[in-house]
Design a protein around this motif. Structure first.
Motif, short mmCIF file in Angstrom:
data_model
loop_
_atom_site.label_atom_id
_atom_site.label_comp_id
_atom_site.label_asym_id
_atom_site.label_seq_id
_atom_site.Cartn_x
_atom_site.Cartn_y
_atom_site.Cartn_z
N ALA A 1 0.53 -0.86 -0.11
CA ALA A 1 0.36 0.42 0.27
C ALA A 1 0.80 1.34 -0.11
O ALA A 1 0.19 2.15 -1.12
N LEU A 2 1.92 1.05 0.71
CA LEU A 2 2.47 2.69 1.15
C LEU A 2 3.64 2.44 -0.87
O LEU A 2 3.99 3.32 -1.31
N LEU A 3 4.54 1.71 -1.22
CA LEU A 3 4.56 1.54 -2.53
C LEU A 3 3.85 2.60 -3.51
O LEU A 3 3.93 2.79 -3.75
N GLU A 4 2.41 1.77 -3.54
CA GLU A 4 1.55 2.23 -4.47
C GLU A 4 1.56 3.39 -4.50
O GLU A 4 1.27 4.57 -5.14
N ALA A 5 1.48 4.47 -2.86
CA ALA A 5 1.07 5.61 -2.66
C ALA A 5 2.71 6.30 -2.68
O ALA A 5 2.46 7.76 -2.11
N ASP A 6 2.89 5.83 -3.49
CA ASP A 6 5.20 6.38 -3.29
C ASP A 6 5.28 7.05 -1.74
O ASP A 6 5.46 8.13 -1.30
N GLN A 7 4.93 6.70 -0.62
CA GLN A 7 5.36 6.84 0.44
C GLN A 7 6.02 6.14 0.77
O GLN A 7 6.62 6.21 2.33
N VAL A 8 7.27 5.50 0.39
CA VAL A 8 8.57 4.57 1.01
C VAL A 8 9.54 5.32 0.78
O VAL A 8 10.31 5.63 -0.42
N ASP A 9 10.31 5.04 1.44
CA ASP A 9 11.05 6.37 1.23
C ASP A 9 12.72 5.40 1.37
O ASP A 9 14.18 5.86 0.97
N ARG A 10 12.68 4.88 2.14
CA ARG A 10 14.38 3.53 2.20
C ARG A 10 13.24 2.29 2.22
O ARG A 10 12.52 1.56 2.99
N LEU A 11 14.00 0.94 1.40
CA LEU A 11 13.70 0.21 1.18
C LEU A 11 14.72 -0.87 0.97
O LEU A 11 15.00 -0.97 0.32
N ALA A 12 14.39 -2.04 2.24
CA ALA A 12 15.21 -2.68 2.25
C ALA A 12 14.99 -3.96 2.57
O ALA A 12 13.86 -4.60 3.02
N ILE A 13 15.66 -5.00 1.50
CA ILE A 13 15.01 -6.08 1.09
C ILE A 13 16.18 -7.38 1.33
O ILE A 13 17.73 -6.55 1.20
#
Length: 207
Positions: free
Chosen positions: A144-156
């Motif tokens: 949901a946050l990726l869809e809203a472009d609200q992720v600042d840091r993505l840790a995989i």
């Protein structure tokens, strides 16, 4: 140059299989495939680097029930890795926000239950003081946050297994945008930890 939203940072952390799934087919929440790799040094160091700057944990209900049933039991456990115990203590002490439409009362300390759209909850959190907002492996929240472009840091954390099916994190139709790799580490059994920052115009780089 990496640019990022000023104020509190939204950090999403999740483990994926090499073929891009966060869960296998037919057995939701069966994380047995994760366990051999989650206890490697690179995975433990990766998680430690994420929770230390964070002051809020954001979880969906299912993950909250799993995390908050298990992790407090690690505190004081004989033979526990200090990094695991450090995360457990942080999780107990941190402010926790659990997104749920079914829970009415939090069974855990320092926890708020919220029944609102994910993007709205995060916007409210970012308007408050504090450190990073760490989303702990809750795929529905992260999606949901990726869809809203609200992720600042993505840790995989990528584990070298094929699940041959199951849900994927990255759906078609996500907002276009650029991400910059800011950290990478490889470890035992081929475990790979990657951290990407969202590139945003007009904002200073965050450490």
């Amino acid at each position: 140059m990496t640019e990022q939203t000023a104020g509190r940072r939204v950090v999403a952390n999740i483990s994926l299989s090499l073929d891009g799934h966060y869960d296998g087919p037919g057995a939701p929440t069966n994380m047995a495939w994760v366990m051999p790799y989650a206890v490697t040094d690179v995975a433990r160091d990766h998680l430690t680097s994420l929770w230390k700057p964070a002051t809020t944990a954001l979880l969906g209900r299912v993950n909250a029930e799993g995390f908050l049933a298990f992790w407090p039991t690690v505190i004081g456990m004989e033979g526990a890795d200090p990094r695991d115990e450090g995360f457990a203590k942080w999780l107990v002490d941190a402010d926790k926000v659990v997104l749920s439409s079914t829970l009415r009362q939090a069974p855990w300390e320092r926890t708020t239950i919220v029944d609102k759209p994910t993007a709205e909850v995060v916007a409210d959190l970012k308007a408050t003081e504090g450190g990073d907002i760490l989303v702990l492996s809750s795929a529905s929240v992260i999606k949901a946050l990726l869809e809203a472009d609200q992720v600042d840091r993505l840790a995989i954390t990528i584990f070298p297994v094929f699940l041959s099916g199951g849900p994927r994190l990255f759906d078609d139709g996500l907002p276009t945008g650029q991400w910059e790799l800011v950290s990478q580490a490889a470890g035992e059994h081929g475990t790979l930890a990657l951290v990407y920052d969202r590139v945003r115009a007009g904002r200073p780089t965050a450490p």
